[in-house]
Write an enzyme that holds these catalytic residues in place. Structure first.
Site, PDB file in Angstrom:
ATOM      1  N   GLY A 109       0.820  -1.213   0.000  1.00 58.91           N
ATOM      2  CA  GLY A 109       0.000   0.000   0.000  1.00 58.91           C
ATOM      3  C   GLY A 109       0.845   1.251   0.000  1.00 58.91           C
TER       4      GLY A 109
ATOM      5  N   SER B  56       1.562   3.420  -2.610  1.00 63.12           N
ATOM      6  CA  SER B  56       1.405   4.361  -3.716  1.00 63.12           C
ATOM      7  C   SER B  56       0.840   5.698  -3.254  1.00 63.12           C
ATOM      8  CB  SER B  56       0.501   3.760  -4.797  1.00 63.12           C
ATOM      9  OG  SER B  56      -0.800   3.542  -4.288  1.00 63.12           O
TER      10      SER B  56
ATOM     11  N   ASN C 253       1.278  -2.145   5.316  1.00 60.98           N
ATOM     12  CA  ASN C 253       0.626  -0.844   5.425  1.00 60.98           C
ATOM     13  C   ASN C 253      -0.701  -0.780   4.674  1.00 60.98           C
ATOM     14  OD1 ASN C 253       0.646   2.223   5.800  1.00 60.98           O
ATOM     15  ND2 ASN C 253       0.704   2.066   3.567  1.00 60.98           N
TER      16      ASN C 253
ATOM     17  N   TYR D 142     -13.367  -0.999  10.898  1.00 60.36           N
ATOM     18  CA  TYR D 142     -11.950  -0.617  10.809  1.00 60.36           C
ATOM     19  C   TYR D 142     -11.213  -0.972  12.098  1.00 60.36           C
ATOM     20  CZ  TYR D 142      -7.880   2.500  10.310  1.00 60.36           C
ATOM     21  OH  TYR D 142      -6.607   3.017  10.243  1.00 60.36           O
TER      22      TYR D 142
ATOM     23  N   ALA E  60     -10.791  -4.790  12.669  1.00 59.77           N
ATOM     24  CA  ALA E  60      -9.710  -5.352  11.859  1.00 59.77           C
ATOM     25  C   ALA E  60      -8.344  -4.997  12.436  1.00 59.77           C
ATOM     26  CB  ALA E  60      -9.829  -4.860  10.418  1.00 59.77           C
TER      27      ALA E  60
END
Length: 538
Positions: free
Chosen positions: A300, A302, A378, A444, A447
């Site tokens: 992750g 980018s 990430n 969220y 998790a």
């Protein structure tokens, strides 16, 4: 259907059509034009065969965004308000609700009135129309206004023209795309078609790229006719920087005579958060931590924290692997920045929820670079708030797929090399919200809570192999992940903290760099909490 609507209205706003730009917005992905489902009011004509329906007024509120591939329903209720003897028309009030399925979550509310005329206008529908037919007479470009560049009394206008070909295009590409077996093809309400251009004036002009339609009112004094040139005008009446909302007045005119008037409210989204460049990092003296020659995989990466971490580690001497799910162009720009400033970077697409994709990632790394030394998990799905009573198990699974399953798959294929080399670093990203949960973030936080337990188990299982597994736990950071929270509210939260600010992405990257370095060899199964002086305290 979205592309057809964009072609008809010339509303090619990037939030609707450009995934690379939309993924950095508060929505994290492309959204559907709010006026596209609104256009389904045209189905009301099916209730009045052999008659014509002309809308007179609209009062519309857009409550939530609609994402691509979401199924919606529209419910329309109407009742007659007047009918005179020997009159050739009737008047009706109506209310309409657009909802997302399967929970019937309300996304748009519409009310207004329309007239039904007993004599229908002659309209020859062209079944074979395929050429793109924009309602606009001139080409336009997408403006990129922010709250700081807009001023009260600023004006914009669009010229448009409606004829049978454009109406046929609307029916064949939008209406029949939704309902191919439509019973009666009648002349669509020209006032309704003209109203669709409110999408264009908001999405392309004021504010432009960073706009989200909030609401509008529009009342027609006269009917929009075919084969006449009209001008849609707008001017800014009020700007509220606190709520990020602008209010504009709007009108439709023909030959200096006003046919319609109303007002629009638009949300001006903040532009994407700009991360530090590699040059910024080297100029700040942040590029020496004993990591030269190490190979680091950052999932992750980018954008946001992952982007900044990749840049920092590369400037500290690591060879970095930048992974992306959809942001290929963004990842390549980051890699170019790294290489331009003397670093080494490899870009590879990866869906961390797909085991074959993860296997391919490690195969490419092995062939092009060799074993990795550092794994930074990430990748994250999103941080959008949801009412807990509207959540189903699939919502939780969707978050767990990225946060827990994705982390496990990346660890699964890294650990053999770590064991073979008798060294390795695993750094996972959690959130301070696990300890201090805000409302609306159940999936969220669930998790991330699972991720914290998983990391502790990793540390216990791998300690004898000189592999350290730790967690970085930041407070709210200024990245695109939190742009779903209005900036005025984010600013208020920052001001309420002892530090008076949010965590900087580079500070998170520095903590990751420390855990990735030999300086942290004696630390495993622990958290580095960037709490900005707030609980939890160690």
């Amino acid at each position: 259907m979205v592309n057809a609507f964009a072609a008809l209205t010339s509303d090619v706003n990037s939030l609707h059509l450009n995934e690379e730009i939309a993924r950095k917005s508060r929505f994290r992905t492309r959204i559907v034009h709010g006026m596209l489902p609104f256009s389904m009011l045209a189905f009301l004509a099916q209730e009045f065969p052999n008659k014509s329906v002309q809308f007179i007024s609209f009062h519309t509120r857009f409550l939530k965004a609609i994402h691509y591939n979401q199924t919606i329903s529209i419910t329309i209720d109407y009742f007659e308000t007047s009918k005179q003897d020997n009159s050739s028309s009737q008047s009706f009030d109506f209310t309409a609700t657009i909802s997302k399925l399967p929970h019937l979550e309300k996304v748009t509310e519409i009310k207004g009135c329309f007239d039904v005329h007993h004599e229908t206008s002659k309209f020859i529908f062209d079944h074979n129309v395929s050429r793109i037919n924009s309602l606009l007479t001139d080409k336009i470009i997408e403006e990129q206004h922010t709250l700081n560049t807009l001023t009260v009394d600023s004006t914009e206008s669009l010229s448009f023209y409606i004829d049978e070909t454009k109406l046929s295009y609307f029916i064949s590409t939008i209406i029949q795309a939704h309902e191919p077996f439509i019973k009666h093809i009648t002349l669509p309400s020209t006032n309704l078609i003209a109203s669709l251009l409110l999408s264009t004036i908001v999405g392309m002009k004021i504010p432009g790229r960073h706009a989200t339609f909030s609401s509008f009112k529009l009342k027609f004094i006269n009917e929009v006719l075919l084969h006449k040139k009209y001008k849609l005008k707008t001017s800014i009446k009020r700007i509220s920087k606190a709520s990020e909302v602008i209010k504009t007045l709007v009108s439709i005119e023909c030959e200096n005579q006003q046919l319609a008037e109303g007002e629009i409210e638009s949300l001006v989204n903040p532009p994407p958060t700009k991360m530090l460049s590699c040059f910024d990092i080297t100029q700040s003296g942040l590029n020496d931590l004993g990591l030269k020659g190490k190979v680091a995989l950052i999932t992750g990466s980018s954008r946001g924290i992952g982007e900044t971490t990749a840049k920092l580690l590369s400037m500290l001497g690591c060879k970095v692997i930048i992974t992306y799910y959809k942001g290929k162009n963004d990842a390549q720009i980051i890699a170019t920045d790294i290489k331009t400033n003397g670093g080494e970077a490899l870009v590879q697409q990866c869906d961390v929820t797909n085991e074959e994709s993860v296997k391919t990632l490690y195969k490419v790394i092995s062939e092009k670079i060799g074993d990795i030394d550092i794994l930074i998990n990430n990748a994250v799905k999103d941080f959008s708030a949801s009412d807990i009573e509207l959540l189903n198990w699939d919502d939780f699974l969707g978050e767990l797929e990225v946060t827990l399953k994705g982390t496990h798959l990346c660890c699964k294929y890294a650990i053999p090399a770590f064991k073979r080399n008798n060294r390795g670093k695993i750094i996972n990203l959690s959130t301070i919200a696990v300890a201090n949960p805000p409302a609306g973030q159940a999936k969220y936080i669930s998790a991330k809570s699972a991720l914290e337990g998983y990391t502790k188990s990793l540390a216990k299982d791998l300690v004898k192999n000189n592999i350290q597994a730790n967690i970085v736990v930041p407070n709210m950071a200024e990245t695109d992940l939190v742009t779903s929270i209005p900036s005025a509210y984010r600013h208020k939260i920052a001001q309420s903290r002892p530090y008076g600010r949010h965590v900087k992405p580079i500070e998170i990257a520095q903590s990751i760099a420390f855990l990735a370095s030999p300086w942290s060899d004696a630390i495993t199964g622990q958290k580095i909490v960037l709490n900005l002086g707030e609980p939890p305290f160690a």
